[in-house]
Design a protein around this motif. Structure first.
Motif, PDB file in Angstrom:
ATOM      1  N   TYR A 212       0.962  -1.116  -0.055  1.00  0.00           N
ATOM      2  CA  TYR A 212       0.126  -0.047  -0.054  1.00  0.00           C
ATOM      3  C   TYR A 212       0.730   1.210   0.103  1.00  0.00           C
ATOM      4  CZ  TYR A 212      -3.838   3.247   0.717  1.00  0.00           C
ATOM      5  OH  TYR A 212      -4.582   4.263   0.494  1.00  0.00           O
ATOM      6  N   THR A 213       1.373   1.651  -1.224  1.00  0.00           N
ATOM      7  CA  THR A 213       2.412   2.576  -1.528  1.00  0.00           C
ATOM      8  C   THR A 213       1.641   3.749  -2.392  1.00  0.00           C
ATOM      9  OG1 THR A 213       3.551   1.534  -3.049  1.00  0.00           O
ATOM     10  CG2 THR A 213       4.252   1.013  -0.768  1.00  0.00           C
ATOM     11  N   LEU A 214       2.471   4.606  -2.773  1.00  0.00           N
ATOM     12  CA  LEU A 214       2.223   5.446  -4.036  1.00  0.00           C
ATOM     13  C   LEU A 214       2.185   4.698  -5.330  1.00  0.00           C
ATOM     14  CD1 LEU A 214       4.071   9.142  -3.484  1.00  0.00           C
ATOM     15  CD2 LEU A 214       1.449   8.445  -3.389  1.00  0.00           C
ATOM     16  N   LEU A 215       2.906   3.411  -5.349  1.00  0.00           N
ATOM     17  CA  LEU A 215       2.910   2.666  -6.294  1.00  0.00           C
ATOM     18  C   LEU A 215       1.852   1.801  -6.878  1.00  0.00           C
ATOM     19  CD1 LEU A 215       6.887   1.961  -6.808  1.00  0.00           C
ATOM     20  CD2 LEU A 215       5.368   3.173  -8.462  1.00  0.00           C
ATOM     21  N   GLU A 216       1.051   1.389  -5.505  1.00  0.00           N
ATOM     22  CA  GLU A 216       0.074   0.451  -5.794  1.00  0.00           C
ATOM     23  C   GLU A 216      -0.960   0.486  -4.540  1.00  0.00           C
ATOM     24  OE1 GLU A 216       1.191  -3.866  -4.740  1.00  0.00           O
ATOM     25  OE2 GLU A 216       3.310  -3.033  -5.622  1.00  0.00           O
ATOM     26  N   GLN A 217      -2.301   0.357  -4.758  1.00  0.00           N
ATOM     27  CA  GLN A 217      -2.999   0.612  -3.924  1.00  0.00           C
ATOM     28  C   GLN A 217      -4.362  -0.520  -4.142  1.00  0.00           C
ATOM     29  OE1 GLN A 217      -3.231   4.117  -5.676  1.00  0.00           O
ATOM     30  NE2 GLN A 217      -1.085   4.070  -5.141  1.00  0.00           N
ATOM     31  N   THR A 218      -4.027  -1.635  -4.598  1.00  0.00           N
ATOM     32  CA  THR A 218      -5.031  -2.777  -4.580  1.00  0.00           C
ATOM     33  C   THR A 218      -5.438  -3.136  -3.579  1.00  0.00           C
ATOM     34  OG1 THR A 218      -3.485  -4.483  -4.867  1.00  0.00           O
ATOM     35  CG2 THR A 218      -4.183  -3.594  -6.810  1.00  0.00           C
ATOM     36  N   ALA A 219      -4.956  -3.140  -2.179  1.00  0.00           N
ATOM     37  CA  ALA A 219      -5.306  -3.589  -0.959  1.00  0.00           C
ATOM     38  C   ALA A 219      -6.348  -2.601  -0.831  1.00  0.00           C
ATOM     39  CB  ALA A 219      -4.424  -3.344   0.089  1.00  0.00           C
ATOM     40  N   LEU A 220      -7.091  -1.603  -1.349  1.00  0.00           N
ATOM     41  CA  LEU A 220      -8.072  -0.797  -0.766  1.00  0.00           C
ATOM     42  C   LEU A 220      -9.487  -1.660  -1.341  1.00  0.00           C
ATOM     43  CD1 LEU A 220      -7.089   2.472  -2.259  1.00  0.00           C
ATOM     44  CD2 LEU A 220      -7.889   2.343   0.076  1.00  0.00           C
ATOM     45  N   ASP A 221      -9.462  -2.505  -2.373  1.00  0.00           N
ATOM     46  CA  ASP A 221     -10.522  -2.950  -2.915  1.00  0.00           C
ATOM     47  C   ASP A 221     -11.251  -4.103  -1.781  1.00  0.00           C
ATOM     48  OD1 ASP A 221     -10.347  -1.564  -5.262  1.00  0.00           O
ATOM     49  OD2 ASP A 221      -9.154  -3.229  -5.964  1.00  0.00           O
ATOM     50  N   THR A 222     -10.298  -5.089  -1.189  1.00  0.00           N
ATOM     51  CA  THR A 222     -10.846  -5.966  -0.527  1.00  0.00           C
ATOM     52  C   THR A 222     -10.224  -6.196   0.849  1.00  0.00           C
ATOM     53  OG1 THR A 222      -9.635  -7.613  -1.628  1.00  0.00           O
ATOM     54  CG2 THR A 222     -11.964  -7.404  -2.245  1.00  0.00           C
ATOM     55  N   PHE A 223      -8.991  -5.874   1.046  1.00  0.00           N
ATOM     56  CA  PHE A 223      -8.182  -6.251   2.252  1.00  0.00           C
ATOM     57  C   PHE A 223      -8.512  -5.300   3.223  1.00  0.00           C
ATOM     58  CE2 PHE A 223      -4.262  -5.087   4.632  1.00  0.00           C
ATOM     59  CZ  PHE A 223      -4.337  -6.210   5.514  1.00  0.00           C
ATOM     60  N   ASP A 333      -4.207  12.013 -12.876  1.00  0.00           N
ATOM     61  CA  ASP A 333      -3.245  11.254 -13.893  1.00  0.00           C
ATOM     62  C   ASP A 333      -3.149   9.814 -13.776  1.00  0.00           C
ATOM     63  OD1 ASP A 333      -1.403  11.749 -16.003  1.00  0.00           O
ATOM     64  OD2 ASP A 333       0.214  11.430 -14.629  1.00  0.00           O
ATOM     65  N   GLY A 334      -4.339   9.207 -13.042  1.00  0.00           N
ATOM     66  CA  GLY A 334      -4.423   8.016 -12.864  1.00  0.00           C
ATOM     67  C   GLY A 334      -3.329   7.416 -12.018  1.00  0.00           C
ATOM     68  N   LEU A 335      -2.838   7.959 -11.229  1.00  0.00           N
ATOM     69  CA  LEU A 335      -1.574   7.430 -10.277  1.00  0.00           C
ATOM     70  C   LEU A 335      -1.688   7.211  -8.747  1.00  0.00           C
ATOM     71  CD1 LEU A 335       1.161   9.683 -11.475  1.00  0.00           C
ATOM     72  CD2 LEU A 335       0.947   7.360 -12.166  1.00  0.00           C
ATOM     73  N   LEU A 336      -3.539   7.457  -8.654  1.00  0.00           N
ATOM     74  CA  LEU A 336      -3.763   7.140  -7.245  1.00  0.00           C
ATOM     75  C   LEU A 336      -5.137   6.414  -7.516  1.00  0.00           C
ATOM     76  CD1 LEU A 336      -3.405  10.008  -4.702  1.00  0.00           C
ATOM     77  CD2 LEU A 336      -2.242   7.771  -4.856  1.00  0.00           C
ATOM     78  N   HIS A 337      -5.457   5.332  -6.928  1.00  0.00           N
ATOM     79  CA  HIS A 337      -6.651   4.726  -6.898  1.00  0.00           C
ATOM     80  C   HIS A 337      -7.776   5.516  -6.401  1.00  0.00           C
ATOM     81  CE1 HIS A 337     -10.167   1.937  -5.611  1.00  0.00           C
ATOM     82  NE2 HIS A 337      -9.064   0.775  -5.821  1.00  0.00           N
ATOM     83  N   PRO A 338      -9.017   5.439  -7.315  1.00  0.00           N
ATOM     84  CA  PRO A 338     -10.275   6.597  -6.977  1.00  0.00           C
ATOM     85  C   PRO A 338     -10.502   6.411  -5.608  1.00  0.00           C
ATOM     86  CG  PRO A 338     -10.498   4.969  -9.103  1.00  0.00           C
ATOM     87  CD  PRO A 338      -9.312   4.549  -8.290  1.00  0.00           C
ATOM     88  N   ALA A 339     -10.396   5.370  -4.975  1.00  0.00           N
ATOM     89  CA  ALA A 339     -10.714   5.420  -3.426  1.00  0.00           C
ATOM     90  C   ALA A 339      -9.766   5.721  -2.488  1.00  0.00           C
ATOM     91  CB  ALA A 339     -11.641   4.074  -3.142  1.00  0.00           C
ATOM     92  N   ALA A 340      -8.553   5.951  -2.793  1.00  0.00           N
ATOM     93  CA  ALA A 340      -7.608   6.049  -1.728  1.00  0.00           C
ATOM     94  C   ALA A 340      -7.710   7.341  -1.059  1.00  0.00           C
ATOM     95  CB  ALA A 340      -6.228   6.157  -2.439  1.00  0.00           C
ATOM     96  N   PRO A 341      -7.711   7.332   0.408  1.00  0.00           N
ATOM     97  CA  PRO A 341      -7.918   8.517   1.077  1.00  0.00           C
ATOM     98  C   PRO A 341      -6.399   9.102   1.002  1.00  0.00           C
ATOM     99  CG  PRO A 341      -8.708   6.743   2.184  1.00  0.00           C
ATOM    100  CD  PRO A 341      -8.056   6.070   1.055  1.00  0.00           C
ATOM    101  N   THR A 342      -6.557  10.598   1.049  1.00  0.00           N
ATOM    102  CA  THR A 342      -5.133  11.300   0.823  1.00  0.00           C
ATOM    103  C   THR A 342      -5.350  12.110   2.039  1.00  0.00           C
ATOM    104  OG1 THR A 342      -6.208  13.076  -0.420  1.00  0.00           O
ATOM    105  CG2 THR A 342      -5.200  11.049  -1.462  1.00  0.00           C
ATOM    106  N   PRO A 343      -4.046  12.690   2.697  1.00  0.00           N
ATOM    107  CA  PRO A 343      -3.769  13.492   3.619  1.00  0.00           C
ATOM    108  C   PRO A 343      -4.360  14.637   3.322  1.00  0.00           C
ATOM    109  CG  PRO A 343      -1.779  12.263   3.467  1.00  0.00           C
ATOM    110  CD  PRO A 343      -2.727  11.885   2.222  1.00  0.00           C
ATOM    111  N   SER A 344      -5.242  15.332   4.371  1.00  0.00           N
ATOM    112  CA  SER A 344      -5.568  16.639   4.105  1.00  0.00           C
ATOM    113  C   SER A 344      -4.991  17.810   4.788  1.00  0.00           C
ATOM    114  CB  SER A 344      -6.983  16.778   4.893  1.00  0.00           C
ATOM    115  OG  SER A 344      -6.751  16.488   6.407  1.00  0.00           O
ATOM    116  N   SER A 345      -3.789  17.365   5.411  1.00  0.00           N
ATOM    117  CA  SER A 345      -2.590  18.377   5.901  1.00  0.00           C
ATOM    118  C   SER A 345      -1.566  17.527   6.230  1.00  0.00           C
ATOM    119  CB  SER A 345      -3.291  19.095   7.106  1.00  0.00           C
ATOM    120  OG  SER A 345      -3.529  18.217   8.107  1.00  0.00           O
ATOM    121  N   PRO A 346      -0.526  18.418   6.690  1.00  0.00           N
ATOM    122  CA  PRO A 346       0.875  17.558   7.487  1.00  0.00           C
ATOM    123  C   PRO A 346       0.338  16.754   8.558  1.00  0.00           C
ATOM    124  CG  PRO A 346       1.295  19.732   6.677  1.00  0.00           C
ATOM    125  CD  PRO A 346      -0.198  19.542   6.754  1.00  0.00           C
TER     126      PRO A 346
END
Length: 353
Positions: A212-223, A333-346
């Motif tokens: 679960y990194t910037l390179l891959e986020q397939t864990a979001l779907d089921t894990f 740019d298709g580099l993040l899973h559509p459902a990936a949460p992202t930090p809102s601040s530091p």
């Protein structure tokens, strides 16, 4: 040993409260390159001085070297055992002839032992006992079954998985029930085996490395949904995917991905990440380090740190202010899973130290 829905729904995690940033101790086990004893000790000392309260290690890291080094320095730094420590079971260390100084299994100048997979009841008990001796600890906070799955074992996965369910898992439960360990879980490089294991057993925590990194986020779907449904805490190891997300593609150092040379497709992917980070003036490593903590299932991220300089660098990366526009651009740019949460601040809702 199938876990019924009733037993899962009533399961209360015993995972202690972990800090957002932990110390991954594979590097001080001479991962990829030798690290001097004094440098390794200084790295741990710097981490503790910086307020890092959680350290993860394993017998596999330098074949006992990482645990022994931690035991030596923590005897002075943490005699009351206030720091949280996780180590792993699933391999036993067998002495070999010679000094073991050649590179083996990704570790350079390691201790003279060969790691042998053993997920049996007796193997797990032996591994735990020897780890506790090397670490000099009366109690282990988190005990994790190491490297189950087809990525490590291939066709032998079924054999090792059955051995674990029939023996090693029972040993871990016994240790937890006796109070010898605080929590039990898995420490793996693939989320698929976690879902398989959750169909048979109960766990407090999963340490998921590199998946679960910037390179891959397939864990979001089921894990991740499975973990949230069961109250299982997730620790993210390998946030830099073995180095390529901290060093990028432009330096002189070898490009490592999944502990191996990075393939061309991964290098191209990282170049796209670098370009967007450059546009927003954000170090790639800062985005990689902070990204996993935005997910509500994730409680800690544990990059490897080999020396005091890397400890200081990691602390600085955790506090880089990342504009929301970067995450939006990565998604567009298709580099993040559509459902990936992202930090809102530091502070990512208070989760980033």
């Amino acid at each position: 040993m199938d876990a019924s829905s009733d037993s899962v729904s009533s399961f209360i995690t015993r995972c202690p409260a972990l800090p957002p940033l932990g110390f991954g101790a594979a590097a001080i086990g001479n991962l990829y390159q030798p690290v001097d004893d004094t440098v390794a000790h200084a790295a741990v000392t710097a981490a503790v001085a910086a307020g890092i309260r959680y350290i993860d290690t394993a017998p596999h890291y330098g074949f006992g070297l990482s645990e022994s080094r931690l035991g030596a320095v923590l005897a002075d730094l943490d005699p009351a055992e206030d720091l949280l420590l996780s180590t792993k079971v699933g391999r036993v260390l067998v002495p070999i002839s010679g000094d073991g100084q050649g590179g083996r299994h990704g570790f350079a100048a390691a201790a003279p032992y060969e790691p042998v997979f053993d997920y049996s009841y007796d193997g797990v008990m032996r591994s735990y006992t020897e780890s506790r001796r090397r670490l000099g600890r009366d109690r282990i906070d988190l005990l994790l079954a190491h490297d189950l799955g087809t990525a490590t074992h291939g066709d032998a996965h079924g054999h090792h998985f059955r051995q674990f369910l029939d023996g090693g898992y029972r040993a871990m439960r016994d240790l937890r029930d006796e109070g010898a360990v605080g929590a039990i879980g898995l420490g793996v490089n693939e989320w698929q085996v976690c879902l398989e294991a959750l169909g048979h057993a109960e766990f407090d925590v999963v340490l998921l490395a590199g998946r679960y990194t910037l390179l891959e986020q397939t864990a979001l779907d089921t894990f991740f949904p499975a973990c949230e449904a069961r109250g299982i805490k997730v620790i993210i190891g390998g946030p830099y995917n073995s180095g390529i997300l901290v060093n990028g593609t432009r330096g002189a150092t070898p490009l490592h991905y999944n502990y191996e040379p990075a393939p061309p497709a991964i290098v191209d992917h990282v170049r796209r990440l670098e370009a967007l980070c450059d546009r927003f003036g954000v170090p790639l490593a800062a985005a990689a380090l902070q990204f996993p903590l935005a997910h509500p299932a994730v409680v800690s991220v544990i990059p490897g740190m080999a020396d005091g300089g890397q400890v200081a660098q990691t602390q600085a990366l955790m506090n880089v202010a990342i504009p929301p526009g970067l995450w939006q651009a990565l998604r567009a740019d298709g580099l993040l899973h559509p459902a990936a949460p992202t930090p809102s601040s530091p502070s990512s809702a208070g989760k980033v130290a």
